[in-house]
Design a protein around this motif. Sequence first.
Motif, mmCIF file in Angstrom:
data_model
loop_
_atom_site.group_PDB
_atom_site.id
_atom_site.type_symbol
_atom_site.label_atom_id
_atom_site.label_comp_id
_atom_site.label_asym_id
_atom_site.label_seq_id
_atom_site.Cartn_x
_atom_site.Cartn_y
_atom_site.Cartn_z
ATOM 1 N N ALA A 132 15.954 2.457 29.897
ATOM 2 C CA ALA A 132 16.892 3.453 29.374
ATOM 3 C C ALA A 132 16.486 3.787 27.952
ATOM 4 N N SER A 133 16.863 4.992 27.502
ATOM 5 C CA SER A 133 16.565 5.406 26.135
ATOM 6 C C SER A 133 17.712 5.084 25.183
ATOM 7 N N SER A 134 18.938 5.108 25.705
ATOM 8 C CA SER A 134 20.120 4.807 24.889
ATOM 9 C C SER A 134 20.990 3.811 25.645
ATOM 10 N N ILE A 135 21.515 2.835 24.914
ATOM 11 C CA ILE A 135 22.316 1.773 25.522
ATOM 12 C C ILE A 135 23.542 1.510 24.658
ATOM 13 N N LEU A 136 24.686 1.360 25.313
ATOM 14 C CA LEU A 136 25.905 0.929 24.644
ATOM 15 C C LEU A 136 26.426 -0.274 25.425
ATOM 16 N N ALA A 137 26.554 -1.418 24.751
ATOM 17 C CA ALA A 137 26.925 -2.657 25.435
ATOM 18 C C ALA A 137 28.043 -3.356 24.684
ATOM 19 N N GLY A 171 21.109 4.176 20.145
ATOM 20 C CA GLY A 171 21.260 5.591 20.463
ATOM 21 C C GLY A 171 20.383 6.460 19.607
ATOM 22 N N GLU A 172 20.822 7.710 19.463
ATOM 23 C CA GLU A 172 19.992 8.706 18.792
ATOM 24 C C GLU A 172 19.877 8.450 17.303
ATOM 25 N N TYR A 173 20.982 8.042 16.687
ATOM 26 C CA TYR A 173 20.974 7.927 15.232
ATOM 27 C C TYR A 173 21.021 6.486 14.733
ATOM 28 N N ASP A 174 21.433 5.556 15.583
ATOM 29 C CA ASP A 174 21.607 4.202 15.085
ATOM 30 C C ASP A 174 21.222 3.190 16.149
ATOM 31 N N ALA A 175 20.996 1.962 15.672
ATOM 32 C CA ALA A 175 20.693 0.846 16.555
ATOM 33 C C ALA A 175 21.230 -0.421 15.907
ATOM 34 N N SER A 176 21.941 -1.239 16.693
ATOM 35 C CA SER A 176 22.543 -2.457 16.163
ATOM 36 C C SER A 176 21.540 -3.588 16.041
ATOM 37 N N VAL A 177 20.374 -3.441 16.646
ATOM 38 C CA VAL A 177 19.354 -4.492 16.621
ATOM 39 C C VAL A 177 18.055 -3.909 16.095
ATOM 40 N N ASP A 178 17.111 -4.793 15.724
ATOM 41 C CA ASP A 178 15.876 -4.314 15.118
ATOM 42 C C ASP A 178 15.003 -3.577 16.120
ATOM 43 N N SER A 179 14.014 -2.859 15.606
ATOM 44 C CA SER A 179 13.223 -1.949 16.433
ATOM 45 C C SER A 179 12.409 -2.668 17.501
ATOM 46 N N ASP A 180 11.887 -3.876 17.183
ATOM 47 C CA ASP A 180 11.089 -4.613 18.168
ATOM 48 C C ASP A 180 11.940 -5.011 19.363
ATOM 49 N N ILE A 181 13.137 -5.538 19.094
ATOM 50 C CA ILE A 181 14.040 -5.919 20.184
ATOM 51 C C ILE A 181 14.466 -4.687 20.958
ATOM 52 N N VAL A 239 26.461 0.574 29.369
ATOM 53 C CA VAL A 239 26.244 1.929 29.889
ATOM 54 C C VAL A 239 24.888 2.374 29.371
ATOM 55 N N GLU A 240 24.078 2.886 30.265
ATOM 56 C CA GLU A 240 22.672 3.159 29.970
ATOM 57 C C GLU A 240 22.350 4.625 30.232
ATOM 58 N N GLU A 241 21.692 5.249 29.271
ATOM 59 C CA GLU A 241 21.357 6.674 29.367
ATOM 60 C C GLU A 241 19.841 6.833 29.361
ATOM 61 N N GLN A 242 19.339 7.651 30.260
ATOM 62 C CA GLN A 242 17.899 7.866 30.345
ATOM 63 C C GLN A 242 17.380 8.735 29.206
ATOM 64 N N HIS A 243 18.265 9.521 28.581
ATOM 65 C CA HIS A 243 17.869 10.398 27.479
ATOM 66 C C HIS A 243 18.495 9.899 26.176
ATOM 67 N N ASN A 244 18.055 10.446 25.052
ATOM 68 C CA ASN A 244 18.666 10.125 23.764
ATOM 69 C C ASN A 244 20.120 10.576 23.762
ATOM 70 N N ARG A 245 20.999 9.694 23.325
ATOM 71 C CA ARG A 245 22.428 10.018 23.318
ATOM 72 C C ARG A 245 23.087 9.426 22.086
ATOM 73 N N SER A 246 23.923 10.218 21.467
ATOM 74 C CA SER A 246 24.692 9.758 20.321
ATOM 75 C C SER A 246 26.038 9.240 20.819
ATOM 76 N N TRP A 247 26.272 7.937 20.699
ATOM 77 C CA TRP A 247 27.512 7.339 21.208
ATOM 78 C C TRP A 247 28.659 7.598 20.231
ATOM 79 N N GLN A 248 29.773 8.077 20.756
ATOM 80 C CA GLN A 248 30.929 8.413 19.938
ATOM 81 C C GLN A 248 31.828 7.194 19.744
#
Length: 460
Positions: A298-303, A278-288, A318-327
């Motif tokens: 998608a720009s933001s993914i929550l799985a 998402g906008e502020y965090d990512a559970s995986v490294d940048s290349d992946i 759930v996939e978002e086309q824009h930057n999204r901060s997942w709550q």
Amino acid sequence: MFKKNESEKNHHNLIALESIIRTIREEEDLDFLIKKVINYLHSEFDCCLIWVCLYDRLGNKIVGKGGITPNGEISALKQKFTINNGDILEQVLTERKVIKVSDLRAEKQVGEWIKIAQTYQIQGTIFFPIHYKEKCFGIALMGSQEWGSSLESEEKALLSLIWGELGQTLQKIEKEWQQQQVKRPDEPILSLLSKLGKLTTLDRRLETVAEITHKFLQPSRTNIYWYYPNGRYFWRRASNHQVIVEWSDFKRPASGITLQDLGQFYNVLLAGQIVCIGEYDASVDSDITHRLIQQIRASSILAAPIILEDELLGFIAVEEQHNRSWQDDEKNYLQGVGQLLALTSPLSEMEDKIRQAKLDQTLTAGITRAIYGDDDWHKTLETTAEKISQRLGAKYFMLAVCNRGQFEVVYQHHSTDTQIVTSSLPPLSKEDITLLEQNSGVVGIENCLESHILGAWQEE
């Protein structure tokens, strides 16, 4: 540079400062609050350009909220400005530091602001971050028609106080807004529990989960990917869209995501953890992350994983086309849905096995009737090959008979786009002969290109 240093107004200045601080802390109308701050700065500082803007995280743009100009025209100060990589606006937002510019007219790293600076002959300019702790909410700009951008210690302290208070207030406003927007996961979860028990197939359950999840979280897309171990990839089995890949087509590479593309994403899911990009965090490294968002578009993914007895069956995303901060409530809901799907999958698996057992029984009976009831041996082979190929989803069927250690092809059944064996089969290795002689059951090869079993026949 900017301060109106008039000693007889010191008492008045303190009263004005107390008033604006109280307004910043208590005012709930954001537009009115920013207007009051601008008016205060205009009265206290000797500058001809003031601009206050807020950061639009979803659009990655700066949204002007107003200010003052030398001629009073402020329409340019209320437009949206694009943030370019490496420019001053981005530096202020990301590094949360004050940046000084001696002559804004000649500064190349201010994007569209260079035109405004040239229009109003703005030279000495200071960009201030409006932030609270690590989060930047916007930018304030103060400019003069004089060259240079120095600040005295008193000016620095006063402006730091103003923008610090405004950043804290914006944090409070955003937090209150988020609390109002907090979703209640218990309602859709209860709805799912009541509906899933009435559905008899896994596909219908997955479609219902995708539909309710999409309605609750309101992303751009909601998809459920199912793992196909033979192909070592995930295929999209359910979605809020109705464009779903059919079971008969899921072996096509374009219909799924390979394990190679998932990389660390797969390992995180296998560990039972939720994946957040998402906008502020990512559970995986940048290349992946980069490869995955290109694959999913998608720009933001929550799985969330769907795991049963340490086996990863699939995942819901759930996939978002824009930057999204997942709550947190969104993450908790999706993880709960993944666990719920895992609990209901054994029922569907049992139902599938029962249906498949009936189909296998019918298949066996059909082959038996063909063998005993048809005097035409070639017709019997054709019937048997068609039924087995249909049952296994195979494109090619071959019957080879061993005659004195040499295998001869006596029958082939194939699809239109499959090549057939036109020459005799080469001799098998001793290891393969031993394997076939000692194995009374079926010998399975998952990937012929990676296996040495029946290696002599691979080129055929």
